[in-house]
Write a protein that holds these residues in place. Structure first.
Motif, PDB file in Angstrom:
ATOM      1  N   GLY A  12       0.697  -1.213  -0.229  1.00 15.18           N
ATOM      2  CA  GLY A  12       0.143  -0.152   0.212  1.00 15.18           C
ATOM      3  C   GLY A  12       0.803   1.314  -0.055  1.00 15.18           C
ATOM      4  N   THR A  13       0.558   2.384  -0.306  1.00 17.38           N
ATOM      5  CA  THR A  13       1.009   3.701  -0.524  1.00 17.38           C
ATOM      6  C   THR A  13       1.875   3.937   0.828  1.00 17.38           C
ATOM      7  N   PHE A  14       0.956   4.025   2.014  1.00 14.71           N
ATOM      8  CA  PHE A  14       1.597   4.136   3.404  1.00 14.71           C
ATOM      9  C   PHE A  14       2.544   3.138   3.712  1.00 14.71           C
ATOM     10  N   GLU A  15       2.380   1.917   3.426  1.00 12.34           N
ATOM     11  CA  GLU A  15       3.235   0.862   3.559  1.00 12.34           C
ATOM     12  C   GLU A  15       4.712   1.442   3.005  1.00 12.34           C
ATOM     13  N   GLU A  16       4.592   1.596   1.851  1.00 13.01           N
ATOM     14  CA  GLU A  16       5.929   1.851   0.993  1.00 13.01           C
ATOM     15  C   GLU A  16       6.460   3.174   1.603  1.00 13.01           C
ATOM     16  N   GLU A  17       5.640   4.163   1.939  1.00  9.55           N
ATOM     17  CA  GLU A  17       6.258   5.295   2.480  1.00  9.55           C
ATOM     18  C   GLU A  17       6.970   5.029   4.049  1.00  9.55           C
ATOM     19  N   VAL A  18       6.385   4.126   4.769  1.00  9.46           N
ATOM     20  CA  VAL A  18       7.053   3.855   6.218  1.00  9.46           C
ATOM     21  C   VAL A  18       8.344   3.057   5.682  1.00  9.46           C
ATOM     22  N   LEU A  19       8.316   1.959   4.905  1.00  7.79           N
ATOM     23  CA  LEU A  19       9.474   1.108   4.538  1.00  7.79           C
ATOM     24  C   LEU A  19      10.742   2.120   4.093  1.00  7.79           C
ATOM     25  N   LEU A  20      10.433   3.163   3.007  1.00  4.03           N
ATOM     26  CA  LEU A  20      11.299   3.997   2.742  1.00  4.03           C
ATOM     27  C   LEU A  20      11.807   4.907   3.594  1.00  4.03           C
ATOM     28  N   ALA A  21      10.979   5.319   4.584  1.00  3.15           N
ATOM     29  CA  ALA A  21      11.386   6.303   5.797  1.00  3.15           C
ATOM     30  C   ALA A  21      12.314   5.272   6.612  1.00  3.15           C
ATOM     31  N   LEU A  23      14.350   3.069   5.631  1.00  7.55           N
ATOM     32  CA  LEU A  23      15.461   3.210   4.873  1.00  7.55           C
ATOM     33  C   LEU A  23      16.373   4.551   5.043  1.00  7.55           C
ATOM     34  N   ARG A  24      15.589   5.390   5.076  1.00  2.09           N
ATOM     35  CA  ARG A  24      16.276   6.824   5.199  1.00  2.09           C
ATOM     36  C   ARG A  24      16.591   7.281   6.365  1.00  2.09           C
ATOM     37  N   THR A  25      15.956   6.698   7.443  1.00  2.72           N
ATOM     38  CA  THR A  25      16.355   6.991   8.686  1.00  2.72           C
ATOM     39  C   THR A  25      17.780   6.241   9.232  1.00  2.72           C
ATOM     40  N   GLY A  26      17.761   5.082   8.654  1.00  2.00           N
ATOM     41  CA  GLY A  26      18.983   4.232   8.861  1.00  2.00           C
ATOM     42  C   GLY A  26      18.854   3.594  10.275  1.00  2.00           C
ATOM     43  N   VAL A  27      20.070   3.738  11.082  1.00  2.00           N
ATOM     44  CA  VAL A  27      20.080   3.050  12.089  1.00  2.00           C
ATOM     45  C   VAL A  27      19.318   3.512  13.430  1.00  2.00           C
ATOM     46  N   GLU A  28      18.802   4.704  13.150  1.00  2.00           N
ATOM     47  CA  GLU A  28      17.960   5.311  14.135  1.00  2.00           C
ATOM     48  C   GLU A  28      16.416   5.165  13.784  1.00  2.00           C
ATOM     49  N   ALA A  29      16.085   4.150  13.283  1.00  2.00           N
ATOM     50  CA  ALA A  29      14.393   3.934  12.523  1.00  2.00           C
ATOM     51  C   ALA A  29      13.615   3.418  13.569  1.00  2.00           C
ATOM     52  N   TYR A  30      13.017   4.378  14.571  1.00  2.00           N
ATOM     53  CA  TYR A  30      12.072   4.009  15.511  1.00  2.00           C
ATOM     54  C   TYR A  30      10.813   4.839  15.311  1.00  2.00           C
ATOM     55  N   GLY A  31       9.834   4.454  15.968  1.00  2.00           N
ATOM     56  CA  GLY A  31       8.366   4.903  15.210  1.00  2.00           C
ATOM     57  C   GLY A  31       8.479   6.391  14.947  1.00  2.00           C
ATOM     58  N   MET A  32       8.904   7.150  16.226  1.00  2.00           N
ATOM     59  CA  MET A  32       8.880   8.759  16.048  1.00  2.00           C
ATOM     60  C   MET A  32       9.900   9.285  14.894  1.00  2.00           C
ATOM     61  N   SER A  33      11.096   8.535  14.900  1.00  2.00           N
ATOM     62  CA  SER A  33      12.156   9.119  13.802  1.00  2.00           C
ATOM     63  C   SER A  33      11.332   8.805  12.212  1.00  2.00           C
ATOM     64  N   VAL A  34      10.667   7.721  12.325  1.00  2.00           N
ATOM     65  CA  VAL A  34      10.022   7.439  10.854  1.00  2.00           C
ATOM     66  C   VAL A  34       8.792   8.193  10.767  1.00  2.00           C
ATOM     67  N   ARG A  35       8.057   8.726  11.753  1.00  2.00           N
ATOM     68  CA  ARG A  35       6.982   9.483  11.616  1.00  2.00           C
ATOM     69  C   ARG A  35       7.705  10.905  10.897  1.00  2.00           C
TER      70      ARG A  35
END
Length: 113
Positions: A12-21, A23-35
C-alpha cells in the motif's frame, strides 16, 4: 467476508512510505523518527499510532524486523527493512513506473478548473 491478500500483494502507499522512511532514517529508525521523516518529506501530519500499526503489520508480513535497543537510558524499538521488504519496494517501484509509462497529464493540468 474478504479474502486476505496473498503474501506477495503489492505494498500500500503508506506501507511503501513507511519502509522508505525506515531506509532513509537508517540505524535510528524507531516510530517517532520514521514519523518525522515521512512528515518532512510529504508535508503531511501523521499520528504516531498509524506509523507503529503499519510497522507492526510490515513486521508480521516479514517485510521489516525490529529489535530493542537502549541509548542513554531510553529503550527503543528499532526497525530495519528485510530482504523481502526490499524486494517488495522494488516490485512496487517497477509497477508504479509501468503504470506511469505513457501517461500525460499536461492537457488535464492546463485545463481550466
Amino acid at each position: 467476508m474478504r479474502t486476505p491478500p496473498p503474501d506477495d500483494a503489492p505494498l500500500g502507499t503508506f506501507e511503501e512510505e513507511v519502509l522508505l522512511a525506515v531506509l532513509r532514517t537508517g540505524v535510528e529508525a524507531y516510530g517517532m523518527s520514521v514519523r518525522r521523516e515521512i512528515e518532512e518529506v510529504t508535508g503531511r501530519a501523521l499520528a504516531v499510532g498509524a506509523v507503529y500499526a503499519t510497522l507492526d503489520r510490515l513486521e508480521s508480513k516479514g517485510l521489516a524486523s525490529s529489535r530493542r535497543a537502549e541509548k542513554e537510558g531510553v529503550s527503543r524499538r528499532l526497525f530495519e527493512v528485510t530482504r523481502a521488504g526490499a524486494r517488495a519496494l522494488e516490485s512496487s517501484r517497477v509497477i508504479r513506473e509501468r503504470l506511469w509509462r505513457g501517461v500525460r497529464l499536461d492537457r488535464l493540468l492546463a485545463a481550466p478548473g
